[in-house]
Motif scaffolding. Structure first.
Motif, PDB file in Angstrom:
ATOM      1  N   MET A 114      24.826  72.848  62.343  1.00 55.75           N
ATOM      2  CA  MET A 114      25.100  73.617  63.556  1.00 55.75           C
ATOM      3  C   MET A 114      24.242  73.151  64.733  1.00 55.75           C
ATOM      4  SD  MET A 114      27.426  75.743  62.454  1.00 55.75           S
ATOM      5  CE  MET A 114      27.501  77.032  63.674  1.00 55.75           C
ATOM      6  N   GLY A 115      24.057  71.839  64.814  1.00 52.44           N
ATOM      7  CA  GLY A 115      23.304  71.282  65.924  1.00 52.44           C
ATOM      8  C   GLY A 115      21.798  71.356  65.779  1.00 52.44           C
ATOM      9  N   GLU A 116      21.311  71.767  64.596  1.00 56.29           N
ATOM     10  CA  GLU A 116      19.876  71.876  64.373  1.00 56.29           C
ATOM     11  C   GLU A 116      19.471  71.041  63.159  1.00 56.29           C
ATOM     12  OE1 GLU A 116      18.770  76.340  65.891  1.00 56.29           O
ATOM     13  OE2 GLU A 116      19.573  76.129  63.859  1.00 56.29           O
ATOM     14  N   THR A 117      18.221  70.614  63.158  1.00 57.47           N
ATOM     15  CA  THR A 117      17.666  69.926  61.998  1.00 57.47           C
ATOM     16  C   THR A 117      16.962  70.959  61.135  1.00 57.47           C
ATOM     17  OG1 THR A 117      17.316  67.900  63.274  1.00 57.47           O
ATOM     18  CG2 THR A 117      16.114  68.111  61.199  1.00 57.47           C
ATOM     19  N   ILE A 118      17.405  71.098  59.878  1.00 55.94           N
ATOM     20  CA  ILE A 118      16.859  72.127  59.004  1.00 55.94           C
ATOM     21  C   ILE A 118      16.396  71.520  57.684  1.00 55.94           C
ATOM     22  CG2 ILE A 118      18.384  73.870  60.006  1.00 55.94           C
ATOM     23  CD1 ILE A 118      19.983  73.769  57.356  1.00 55.94           C
ATOM     24  N   SER A 119      15.536  72.266  57.007  1.00 60.67           N
ATOM     25  CA  SER A 119      15.115  71.911  55.653  1.00 60.67           C
ATOM     26  C   SER A 119      14.886  73.192  54.874  1.00 60.67           C
ATOM     27  CB  SER A 119      13.833  71.081  55.687  1.00 60.67           C
ATOM     28  OG  SER A 119      13.396  70.775  54.362  1.00 60.67           O
ATOM     29  N   HIS A 120      15.322  73.204  53.618  1.00 56.20           N
ATOM     30  CA  HIS A 120      15.102  74.350  52.743  1.00 56.20           C
ATOM     31  C   HIS A 120      13.831  74.090  51.933  1.00 56.20           C
ATOM     32  CE1 HIS A 120      19.096  75.687  53.839  1.00 56.20           C
ATOM     33  NE2 HIS A 120      19.589  74.524  53.457  1.00 56.20           N
ATOM     34  N   VAL A 121      12.908  75.048  51.982  1.00 51.93           N
ATOM     35  CA  VAL A 121      11.587  74.858  51.386  1.00 51.93           C
ATOM     36  C   VAL A 121      11.319  75.950  50.355  1.00 51.93           C
ATOM     37  CG1 VAL A 121       9.125  74.548  51.862  1.00 51.93           C
ATOM     38  CG2 VAL A 121      10.817  73.932  53.610  1.00 51.93           C
ATOM     39  N   ARG A 122      10.805  75.557  49.191  1.00 54.46           N
ATOM     40  CA  ARG A 122      10.343  76.493  48.164  1.00 54.46           C
ATOM     41  C   ARG A 122       8.840  76.344  48.017  1.00 54.46           C
ATOM     42  NH1 ARG A 122      11.542  75.364  43.268  1.00 54.46           N
ATOM     43  NH2 ARG A 122      11.310  77.493  42.497  1.00 54.46           N
ATOM     44  N   TYR A 123       8.142  77.494  47.952  1.00 55.95           N
ATOM     45  CA  TYR A 123       6.684  77.432  47.944  1.00 55.95           C
ATOM     46  C   TYR A 123       6.107  78.660  47.232  1.00 55.95           C
ATOM     47  CZ  TYR A 123       7.648  80.412  52.009  1.00 55.95           C
ATOM     48  OH  TYR A 123       8.141  81.396  52.844  1.00 55.95           O
ATOM     49  N   THR A 124       4.834  78.594  46.921  1.00 50.57           N
ATOM     50  CA  THR A 124       4.152  79.732  46.312  1.00 50.57           C
ATOM     51  C   THR A 124       3.256  80.398  47.343  1.00 50.57           C
ATOM     52  OG1 THR A 124       2.256  78.423  45.535  1.00 50.57           O
ATOM     53  CG2 THR A 124       4.150  78.620  44.055  1.00 50.57           C
ATOM     54  N   LEU A 125       3.094  81.712  47.189  1.00 48.90           N
ATOM     55  CA  LEU A 125       2.216  82.483  48.057  1.00 48.90           C
ATOM     56  C   LEU A 125       1.115  83.131  47.228  1.00 48.90           C
ATOM     57  CD1 LEU A 125       4.649  84.370  50.473  1.00 48.90           C
ATOM     58  CD2 LEU A 125       3.123  82.482  51.043  1.00 48.90           C
ATOM     59  N   LEU A 126      -0.088  83.064  47.751  1.00 49.74           N
ATOM     60  CA  LEU A 126      -1.232  83.676  47.092  1.00 49.74           C
ATOM     61  C   LEU A 126      -1.917  84.636  48.059  1.00 49.74           C
ATOM     62  CD1 LEU A 126      -2.757  80.429  45.541  1.00 49.74           C
ATOM     63  CD2 LEU A 126      -1.573  82.229  44.282  1.00 49.74           C
ATOM     64  N   PRO A 127      -2.380  85.797  47.573  1.00 51.00           N
ATOM     65  CA  PRO A 127      -3.118  86.698  48.454  1.00 51.00           C
ATOM     66  C   PRO A 127      -4.484  86.128  48.792  1.00 51.00           C
ATOM     67  CG  PRO A 127      -3.117  87.540  46.206  1.00 51.00           C
ATOM     68  CD  PRO A 127      -2.230  86.343  46.212  1.00 51.00           C
ATOM     69  N   THR A 128      -4.909  86.343  50.015  1.00 53.82           N
ATOM     70  CA  THR A 128      -6.221  85.873  50.451  1.00 53.82           C
ATOM     71  C   THR A 128      -6.823  86.927  51.370  1.00 53.82           C
ATOM     72  OG1 THR A 128      -7.423  84.036  51.481  1.00 53.82           O
ATOM     73  CG2 THR A 128      -5.317  84.655  52.476  1.00 53.82           C
ATOM     74  N   GLY A 129      -8.123  86.898  51.532  1.00 49.59           N
ATOM     75  CA  GLY A 129      -8.786  87.876  52.395  1.00 49.59           C
ATOM     76  C   GLY A 129      -8.565  89.305  51.933  1.00 49.59           C
ATOM     77  N   ILE A 130      -8.584  89.514  50.623  1.00 52.45           N
ATOM     78  CA  ILE A 130      -8.354  90.862  50.082  1.00 52.45           C
ATOM     79  C   ILE A 130      -9.495  91.786  50.506  1.00 52.45           C
ATOM     80  CG2 ILE A 130      -8.049  92.224  47.990  1.00 52.45           C
ATOM     81  CD1 ILE A 130      -6.977  89.709  46.629  1.00 52.45           C
ATOM     82  N   GLN A 131      -9.133  92.923  51.089  1.00 50.46           N
ATOM     83  CA  GLN A 131     -10.133  93.875  51.561  1.00 50.46           C
ATOM     84  C   GLN A 131     -10.828  94.554  50.377  1.00 50.46           C
ATOM     85  OE1 GLN A 131     -10.759  94.261  55.012  1.00 50.46           O
ATOM     86  NE2 GLN A 131      -9.464  92.434  54.943  1.00 50.46           N
ATOM     87  N   ASP A 132     -12.112  94.867  50.574  1.00 47.25           N
ATOM     88  CA  ASP A 132     -12.868  95.519  49.497  1.00 47.25           C
ATOM     89  C   ASP A 132     -12.218  96.834  49.084  1.00 47.25           C
ATOM     90  OD1 ASP A 132     -14.709  93.486  49.410  1.00 47.25           O
ATOM     91  OD2 ASP A 132     -16.170  94.493  50.696  1.00 47.25           O
TER      92      ASP A 132
END
Length: 215
Positions: free
Chosen positions: A155-173
């Motif tokens: 549709m006139g755009e350059t796209i890429s499908h990405v798969r990734y993992t997410l990890l929690p960071t900066g967890i509050q006490d």
């Protein structure tokens, strides 16, 4: 299910090259992390604007059937963790059909200084919804990019499908507090879980952005 991650509205700037000249896992990891820099894992409370008044069940039967019993247990856990303060109050209710009145006990929960510091408002991507409000327990960052598709035209755009993992960071006490984790088991699980996500990214002049962010 309520979205736990609200995509940030700001675009990512990848300096030194055009977005498609150097496409790699590190490129997408950098882009996604930058877009998520203002996101957080929100604690899913029943209310989003404080102070909050909650009717206190008085009898054992009321405690069993009232939804406020669980609500009070959750807010009391946040009091113990230092996010909320609580005061007892009363209100008088006049009967509509009889010349009688009754008095109800209330717990009034307010944000403490720590609660104010942890409270966050994130603009929603949806025009139909207001800002996302809540207590920010942690942020997320990309652990690793698992795979991405070769950038293609759509549709006139350059796209890429990405798969990734997410990890929690900066967890509050406070999010590690046993009472809070027992009162909010979904949050406790998310704080100890690596999540897998997928997204479509679009190449713009100033970098790769989430397709869902484009208005």
């Amino acid at each position: 299910m309520q979205k736990l991650i609200a995509a940030a509205a700001s675009a990512v700037i990848l300096s030194g090259c055009s977005p498609t000249e150097d496409v790699s896992k590190e490129t997408f990891k950098y882009a996604i992390n930058n877009q998520m820099s203002q996101d957080c894992l929100m604690l899913n409370t029943r209310d989003f604007d404080f102070p909050v008044s909650v009717d206190v069940p008085q009898t054992e039967r009321e405690k069993l059937i009232s939804i406020n019993s669980d609500r009070i247990a959750q807010y009391d856990a946040l009091v113990e963790a230092g996010l909320l303060s609580v005061e007892s109050n009363t209100k008088t209710i006049q009967s509509a059909f009889e010349d009688e009145s009754s008095t109800i006990t209330l717990n009034v929960y307010s944000l403490t200084d720590l609660g104010q510091k942890s409270f966050k408002e994130i603009p929603s991507n949806s025009n139909m919804a207001g800002d996302i409000k809540g207590l920010c327990a942690a942020s997320y960052h990309v652990g690793k990019v698992l795979e991405f598709s070769e950038p293609t035209q759509s549709m006139g755009e350059t796209i890429s499908h990405v798969r990734y993992t997410l990890l929690p960071t900066g967890i509050q006490d406070w999010a590690r507090n046993d009472s809070v984790q027992n009162a909010f088991p979904t949050m406790a699980s998310l704080l100890n879980t690596e999540r897998r996500q997928s997204a479509t990214l679009v190449s713009k002049e100033d970098g790769w952005v989430f397709q869902d962010d484009i208005k």
